[in-house]
Each structure stands twice: as structure tokens, then as C-alpha cells.
Motif scaffolding. Structure first.
Motif, mmCIF file in Angstrom:
data_model
loop_
_atom_site.group_PDB
_atom_site.id
_atom_site.type_symbol
_atom_site.label_atom_id
_atom_site.label_comp_id
_atom_site.label_asym_id
_atom_site.label_seq_id
_atom_site.Cartn_x
_atom_site.Cartn_y
_atom_site.Cartn_z
ATOM 1 N N LEU A 1 22.511 10.324 20.995
ATOM 2 C CA LEU A 1 22.404 10.081 19.561
ATOM 3 C C LEU A 1 23.674 9.378 19.085
ATOM 4 O O LEU A 1 24.668 9.289 19.805
ATOM 5 C CB LEU A 1 22.175 11.391 18.797
ATOM 6 N N ASN B 1 22.247 20.483 14.957
ATOM 7 C CA ASN B 1 21.346 19.762 15.855
ATOM 8 C C ASN B 1 20.192 20.687 16.247
ATOM 9 O O ASN B 1 20.463 21.762 16.763
ATOM 10 C CB ASN B 1 22.169 19.389 17.098
ATOM 11 N N ASP C 1 32.262 21.749 14.766
ATOM 12 C CA ASP C 1 31.778 20.641 15.597
ATOM 13 C C ASP C 1 31.250 19.581 14.630
ATOM 14 O O ASP C 1 30.213 19.762 13.998
ATOM 15 C CB ASP C 1 30.668 21.163 16.519
ATOM 16 N N THR D 1 31.437 10.663 22.465
ATOM 17 C CA THR D 1 30.314 9.995 23.113
ATOM 18 C C THR D 1 29.351 9.452 22.068
ATOM 19 O O THR D 1 28.717 8.408 22.273
ATOM 20 C CB THR D 1 29.530 11.029 23.960
ATOM 21 N N LEU E 1 31.401 9.004 28.124
ATOM 22 C CA LEU E 1 31.477 10.385 27.658
ATOM 23 C C LEU E 1 32.905 10.627 27.206
ATOM 24 O O LEU E 1 33.850 10.248 27.925
ATOM 25 C CB LEU E 1 31.173 11.361 28.788
ATOM 26 N N SER F 1 34.821 15.009 27.775
ATOM 27 C CA SER F 1 33.501 14.985 27.142
ATOM 28 C C SER F 1 33.563 15.880 25.906
ATOM 29 O O SER F 1 34.532 16.645 25.741
ATOM 30 C CB SER F 1 32.418 15.513 28.102
HETATM 31 C C1 LIG Z 1 26.499 15.734 22.204
HETATM 32 C C2 LIG Z 1 27.076 16.886 21.504
HETATM 33 C C3 LIG Z 1 28.018 17.697 22.137
HETATM 34 C C4 LIG Z 1 28.454 17.475 23.556
HETATM 35 O O1 LIG Z 1 29.122 16.274 23.740
HETATM 36 P P1 LIG Z 1 29.185 15.523 25.174
HETATM 37 O O2 LIG Z 1 30.100 14.369 24.894
HETATM 38 O O3 LIG Z 1 27.797 15.145 25.516
HETATM 39 O O4 LIG Z 1 29.773 16.488 26.141
HETATM 40 C C5 LIG Z 1 28.532 18.760 21.420
HETATM 41 N N1 LIG Z 1 28.144 19.013 20.147
HETATM 42 C C6 LIG Z 1 27.235 18.246 19.517
HETATM 43 C C7 LIG Z 1 26.856 18.561 18.121
HETATM 44 C C8 LIG Z 1 26.667 17.154 20.168
HETATM 45 O O5 LIG Z 1 25.765 16.399 19.530
#
Ligand SMILES: *Cc1c(COP(=O)(O)O)cnc(C)c1O
Length: 399
Positions: A342, A163, A188, A212, A222, A90
Motif C-alpha cells: 500500500l 489497517n 504506528d 516501505t 523495505l 523494515s
Molecule cells: C506495512 C506496515 C507495517 C510493516 O512494515 P514493513 O515495512 O512491511 O515491515 C507496519 N505497520 C503498518 C500499519 C503497515 O501498514
């Protein structure tokens, strides 16, 4: 496993999305094969010994690597210009492994405040239990990153756009500050996707993805990925991944490989749709403000456009009516679904204050701009006129 194209992983982006990393078995299948196996066999005891010693190439065990997963790793590395990529089950498994591989007890992390709440949990709650300190800074304030550096700072972590407020951090300048401090910058890049922003080209050391989101982008699996230089990945990250086991299923890797084939078609359409919806929202009387990076009224519009190729697939906006207005808007939507996911082909809307960001105390929410009237809209690939009609009628009811 072979491929006829000697420049397979050096092609242009839209070719990489479809063909990067693909290797065919002796059956010459068109689509990437799924090797749904946990283990591998050896022709002799001597061969097993040689493979474990690394003297012979070949797979050993599904927790370490798998041919389907290798195809996705190579495709992602080629797209981001990274030396190597590793997969995880994930996005959060990827974030956790990237941080664990960057710090030890006694080290210090500097991170942007406006983070996905699970990322903040790892930095603020989990790692301190094991003696890792942290400082959270205003991501958009580049000087704050420099001021937060301590002698034991080993990692910087940021999300841009963040986010749910779409705050932008200056990746190039923050990478320079990190490197001067002897720290590693982890970005990220889930919101921007590998298509709209290339953090390694901007100076980041490590990229993490929730695959994901846009890379699968069809609400099926995931998945996560970590990209970085070969030395760090093989010496620091691989032992953690191999021995703690957040491995991605080969079936999931195959689903994401298929998702990547249409990534640019989907993201281009989503960005076009998002821009038009942001403009509609920005001119509606029920709305205090809209945030979308290509709009001149985004507080960091110029920085965003200097490091991103387009505005992305997420629009954030605040309704004048607070929580009541936000709920009226969400409940009036006929096409757009209420969901905290999203980057999906389907348009999805969420109320961050009561869902994705509900773990934060009220003062932290206020500091992050997660107000009761805030809506995060992930724009999909539906017909733009249907989406505009749906958003407009829901905004009219939120007045
Ligand atoms: C969704 C998300 C995550 C986590 O990812 P998962 O695949 O849901 O574990 C981490 N960072 C950001 C910015 C996200 O939008």
C-alpha cells in the motif's frame, strides 16, 4: 559533510522533504551521496580509541550509523518534530525495536485491537514468551484504554487510521491516559504519513513508520524508522539496535531520501484521487458501505479531521456479494493491481480476509470488521478518470 543553510532542519515541510538533513561531501554533489560502506578507518590508533570513547566525532561501524542514513534520520526527525530518529531494515524491525525498548519482563502493554497482523503477532504471541503481558482494546473507545491500565503498564501501542478498517483512535486523549499511567505511547503512523498526521504534536512519545509504504512509495525497498526523545533513544533504543543489528542498508536510505523529495506531490494526488474514488464507491449499488476519513459517513469523521490534515490514500469498502463479490471485483480490475502492498504510486487492491489478515481467526476477523466482502484499496497517482472508469466497471461486475 556540510550544508550552507543554517536553518536547514527548521524550514517548512515542503522544503524539509527535499533538503532536510542533506549534507554534501567536499565534491559538492547535488544529490545525496550513497556511502556504501560497512566500516570506517582511522588515521591513528589514538584516533580509533578517542572515537570509541566518544571523545572525537565520527562514524565507527555500519551497524551503528552511516552518513547516508544520518541524512534520512535528520529529514524524518525534522518533519515530525521529533528530537531524534533511528532507521531499521523494515517497518516491522522498527515496531519490534520500539516495543523491546519500552518493556521488560513483568511489564504490560495496552494496544488497539485493529492492528497490522505482524504488529499483533509481536504483542500477542512473541512478547508474552518473554514475560510481557498485554491487553487489546477497541482503539476508538478512549475509555477502554483507561480501563485497561494496570500498575505494570509501560507501553500503549496504536495505529490510526488502522489497517484495514480505517478506525481512528483519539491520539491526544490516549496520550494523556498513557502519561498518567507512567506509560509511553507508540503510534504506528504508516497510513497517515508524516504529512497528514503529527503524533508527537498530539502527545505521542514514539512514532514508528514502515517507510516501505508512502515514503519510498514506489515499490522498491523495505524500510522502517523510529522517532522519539533523545534520552529514550540513546539509553533504551540504541543499545538494542546496535547489538541486535536490524540496520538499514545505506542504499535503501538513499532510495527513501529520493522518495521523500516527491512525498507531498504523491500524497496530495493520492488523497485527491482517493476522495473521488470513495465517493464513486459510496454511491454504487454493489456496495454496503465505504470508509474514508473525510466522508461524513465515516463513524469517526470529526475526530479524524481534528487530528489529520486529509483523508489519506486508503479506501476500505464492503461489497454486498461477500467473498464472491470481492473476488469478482478484484479479478475485473484492469488498471489497479491485486497486491497487499500500500502507499504506492500504483493503485493496489487487496482482500484482507484471505491475505494480510488471514492469520486472524474468524472471530477476530469479525471483531475487527475484516469481513469476506471487505476490499482495501490503496489509491495511486494515475489519472483519476482512468481510475474511476476502472473501479466503476469492476464494481458493475461485482453486483
Ligand atoms: C506495512 C506496515 C507495517 C510493516 O512494515 P514493513 O515495512 O512491511 O515491515 C507496519 N505497520 C503498518 C500499519 C503497515 O501498514
Amino acid at each position: 559533510m556540510t550544508n550552507k543553510d543554517p536553518k536547514q532542519n527548521q524550514r517548512r515541510q515542503n522544503t524539509l522533504l527535499v533538503r532536510g538533513g542533506t549534507k554534501r561531501s567536499n565534491h559538492k554533489e547535488t544529490s545525496e551521496a550513497i556511502f556504501l560502506t560497512s566500516g570506517f578507518v582511522y588515521d591513528s590508533a589514538e584516533e580509533a580509541e578517542a572515537r570509541f570513547k566518544g571523545e572525537l566525532p565520527g562514524y565507527l561501524y555500519g551497524r551503528y550509523a552511516n552518513p547516508t542514513n544520518t541524512m534520512l534520520e535528520e529529514r524524518l526527525a525534522a518533519l515530525d518534530g521529533a528530537q531524534v530518529c533511528r532507521l531499521a531494515a523494515s517497518g516491522m524491525a522498527a515496531v519490534q525495536a520500539a516495543l523491546l525498548a519500552s518493556v521488560r519482563a513483568g511489564d504490560h502493554i495496552v494496544a488497539g485491537k485493529a492492528l497490522f497482523s505482524s504488529c499483533r503477532y509481536i504483542i500477542e504471541t512473541l512478547l508474552p514468551r518473554y514475560g510481557v503481558e498485554f491487553t487489546l482494546v477497541e482503539g476508538a473507545n478512549t475509555k477502554a484504554w483507561a480501563d485497561a491500565v494496570k500498575p505494570n503498564t509501560k507501553a500503549f501501542f496504536l495505529e490510526s487510521p488502522a489497517n484495514p478498517t480505517l478506525e481512528i483512535s483519539d491520539i491526544k486523549s490516549i496520550a494523556d491516559i498513557a502519561h498518567k499511567a507512567g506509560a509511553r505511547l507508540i503510534v504506528d503512523n504508516a497510513f497517515a504519513t508524516p504529512l497528514l498526521q503529527k503524533p508527537i504534536e498530539l502527545g505521542a512519545d514514539v512514532i514508528v513508520y514502515s517507510l516501505t509504504k508512502h515514503c519510498d512509495g514506489q515499490g522498491r525497498v523495505l524500510a522502517g524508522a523510529i522517532l522519539g526523545d533523545e534520552k529514550w533513544v540513546t539509553e533504551e533504543l540504541d543499545p538494542i539496535l546496535r547489538h541486535t543489528g536490524p540496520a538499514m542498508s545505506p542504499f535503501v536510505a538513499w532510495v527513501v531520501l529520493k522518495g521523500m523529495e516527491t512525498l507531498s506531490l504523491r500524497v496530495d494526488r493520492m488523497c485527491d484521487n482517493a476522495q473521488k474514488i470513495a465517493d464513486l464507491i459510496g454511491s454504487h449499488e454493489a456496495v454496503n458501505y465505504v470508509r474514508y476519513p473525510t466522508r461524513k459517513d465515516h463513524p469517526q469523521h470529526e475526530l479524524a479531521m481534528s487530528q489529520m490534515k486529509n483523508g489519506g490514500t486508503i479506501v476500505a469498502f464492503e461489497l454486498k456479494g461477500g467473498k464472491d463479490g470481492a473476488y469478482k471485483f478484484l479479478n475485473a480490475l484492469e488498471i489497479v493491481d491485486i497486491s497487499n502492498n500500500l502507499g504506492d504510486a500504483k493503485s493496489l487492491a487487496t482482500h484482507p480476509a484471505t491475505t494480510t489478515h488471514k492469520l486472524f481467526e474468524a472471530d477476530v476477523q469479525a471483531e475487527l470488521g475484516v469481513t469476506q466482502g471487505l476490499i482495501r484499496l490503496s489509491v495511486g497517482i494515475e489519472d483519476i478518470d482512468d481510475l474511476l472508469e476502472d473501479v466503476k466497471q469492476a464494481l458493475d461486475k461485482a453486483k
